[in-house]
Design an enzyme around this catalytic site. Structure first.
Site, PDB file in Angstrom:
ATOM      1  N   ARG A   1      36.627  37.356  42.378  1.00 55.86           N
ATOM      2  CA  ARG A   1      36.985  37.590  43.781  1.00 55.86           C
ATOM      3  C   ARG A   1      36.841  39.046  44.209  1.00 55.86           C
ATOM      4  O   ARG A   1      37.125  39.399  45.349  1.00 55.86           O
ATOM      5  CB  ARG A   1      38.433  37.124  44.023  1.00 55.86           C
ATOM      6  CG  ARG A   1      38.617  35.640  43.783  1.00 55.86           C
ATOM      7  CD  ARG A   1      40.080  35.279  43.666  1.00 55.86           C
ATOM      8  NE  ARG A   1      40.707  35.893  42.487  1.00 55.86           N
ATOM      9  CZ  ARG A   1      41.979  35.735  42.152  1.00 55.86           C
ATOM     10  NH1 ARG A   1      42.781  35.016  42.919  1.00 55.86           N
ATOM     11  NH2 ARG A   1      42.468  36.303  41.065  1.00 55.86           N
TER      12      ARG A   1
ATOM     13  N   CYS B   1      46.156  40.666  39.107  1.00 45.57           N
ATOM     14  CA  CYS B   1      45.143  40.598  38.049  1.00 45.57           C
ATOM     15  C   CYS B   1      45.621  39.720  36.870  1.00 45.57           C
ATOM     16  O   CYS B   1      46.686  39.956  36.294  1.00 45.57           O
ATOM     17  CB  CYS B   1      44.840  42.010  37.554  1.00 45.57           C
ATOM     18  SG  CYS B   1      43.557  42.058  36.279  1.00 45.57           S
TER      19      CYS B   1
ATOM     20  N   ASP C   1      37.085  39.680  37.485  1.00 49.25           N
ATOM     21  CA  ASP C   1      37.550  38.663  38.445  1.00 49.25           C
ATOM     22  C   ASP C   1      36.492  38.396  39.521  1.00 49.25           C
ATOM     23  O   ASP C   1      36.005  39.314  40.171  1.00 49.25           O
ATOM     24  CB  ASP C   1      38.849  39.163  39.095  1.00 49.25           C
ATOM     25  CG  ASP C   1      39.550  38.077  39.878  1.00 49.25           C
ATOM     26  OD1 ASP C   1      38.942  37.524  40.811  1.00 49.25           O
ATOM     27  OD2 ASP C   1      40.713  37.774  39.567  1.00 49.25           O
TER      28      ASP C   1
ATOM     29  N   CYS D   1      37.247  44.925  37.613  1.00 55.66           N
ATOM     30  CA  CYS D   1      37.662  43.737  36.861  1.00 55.66           C
ATOM     31  C   CYS D   1      36.589  42.660  36.988  1.00 55.66           C
ATOM     32  O   CYS D   1      35.894  42.564  37.994  1.00 55.66           O
ATOM     33  CB  CYS D   1      38.996  43.215  37.409  1.00 55.66           C
ATOM     34  SG  CYS D   1      39.636  41.807  36.460  1.00 55.66           S
TER      35      CYS D   1
ATOM     36  N   HIS E   1      42.818  45.301  40.855  1.00 59.75           N
ATOM     37  CA  HIS E   1      43.289  44.484  41.976  1.00 59.75           C
ATOM     38  C   HIS E   1      44.657  43.883  41.673  1.00 59.75           C
ATOM     39  O   HIS E   1      44.962  43.542  40.523  1.00 59.75           O
ATOM     40  CB  HIS E   1      42.278  43.359  42.277  1.00 59.75           C
ATOM     41  CG  HIS E   1      42.133  42.385  41.152  1.00 59.75           C
ATOM     42  ND1 HIS E   1      42.739  41.152  41.157  1.00 59.75           N
ATOM     43  CD2 HIS E   1      41.484  42.463  39.963  1.00 59.75           C
ATOM     44  CE1 HIS E   1      42.444  40.512  40.035  1.00 59.75           C
ATOM     45  NE2 HIS E   1      41.692  41.286  39.287  1.00 59.75           N
TER      46      HIS E   1
HETATM   47 CO    CO Z   1      41.633  41.130  37.206  1.00 56.78          CO
END
Ligand code: CO
Length: 216
Positions: free
Chosen positions: A46, A101, A44, A42, A98
């Site tokens: 993090r 999400c 993302d 992803c 994750h």
């Molecule tokens: Co995500």
């Protein structure tokens, strides 16, 4: 100093630190790229592939998009996959999602997100495939996290449906496909699924290749 200028300074400090520890660090990196893993994760911020797996530059080839999707018309993902499998000859492909999400959460709402609707539609399809199981889960967070897992598993199957993977399986019995889910709360990646042969997907998805066929 703005954020970008600060980033460039941090980069210089990082490069200096690497050299202090290992004077040959960049010499080595500049000449070889032989990663064993392709990471489809992803976007993302993090969940950075190298940090969470404690690996160095050069060890993981990376593709990231919203909600770690494997869409069979996505030229970007397919180009990365083809290069990773056929040129780098990576041994493992990891679809890494994750919990919590944002892409999955957005897909579960009825909100209109403009262009993003077209991307999130792929996740809504996964929801529909598993709607009986998902609707039965009362807690919204638990339901979201179950869809996170089901989406990862579905994307691993999507990889197995590509001619790129099927050709490589026929030729090299490689790569192994994995799906794993990462927890933002404790930093742990848990394995969800492993596929390594055509027998793992329904017959209708399997291709017969001609001997000298080169197209995908
Ligand atoms: Co995500």
């Amino acid at each position: 100093m703005n954020e970008y200028e600060k980033l460039l300074l941090q980069n210089k400090a990082w490069a200096k630190e690497r050299l202090d520890i290992d004077p040959d660090y960049f010499n080595r990196q500049a000449h070889v790229q032989k990663p064993e893993f392709l990471w489809i994760g992803c976007s993302d911020s993090r969940v950075p592939a190298n940090e969470v797996t404690n690996t160095q530059p050069g060890e993981i080839f990376v593709h990231r998009n919203v909600a770690n999707l494997v869409v069979n018309t996505d030229l970007n993902m397919l180009s990365v996959l083809k290069f990773a499998v056929e040129v780098l000859e990576i041994k493992h492909v990891i679809v890494s999602g994750h919990y919590g999400c944002g892409g999955i959460k957005a897909a579960m709402t009825n909100n209109h997100y403009g262009l993003l609707n077209k991307w999130l539609r792929n996740i809504k399809d996964v929801y529909r495939l598993h709607s009986d199981e998902l609707i039965a889960i009362e807690d919204n967070e638990i339901r979201t996290n179950r869809l996170v897992e089901l989406n990862i598993i579905e994307q691993v199957y999507n990889l197995a449906k590509t001619s790129i993977i099927q050709k490589s399986w026929a030729k090299n019995q490689s790569p192994i496909l994995h799906g794993s889910v990462y927890s933002l709360e404790n930093g742990i990646m848990n394995d969800l699924i492993t596929l390594d042969s055509l027998s793992s997907i329904p017959d209708v998805y399997r291709f017969n290749f001609d001997e000298d066929e080169t197209d995908d």
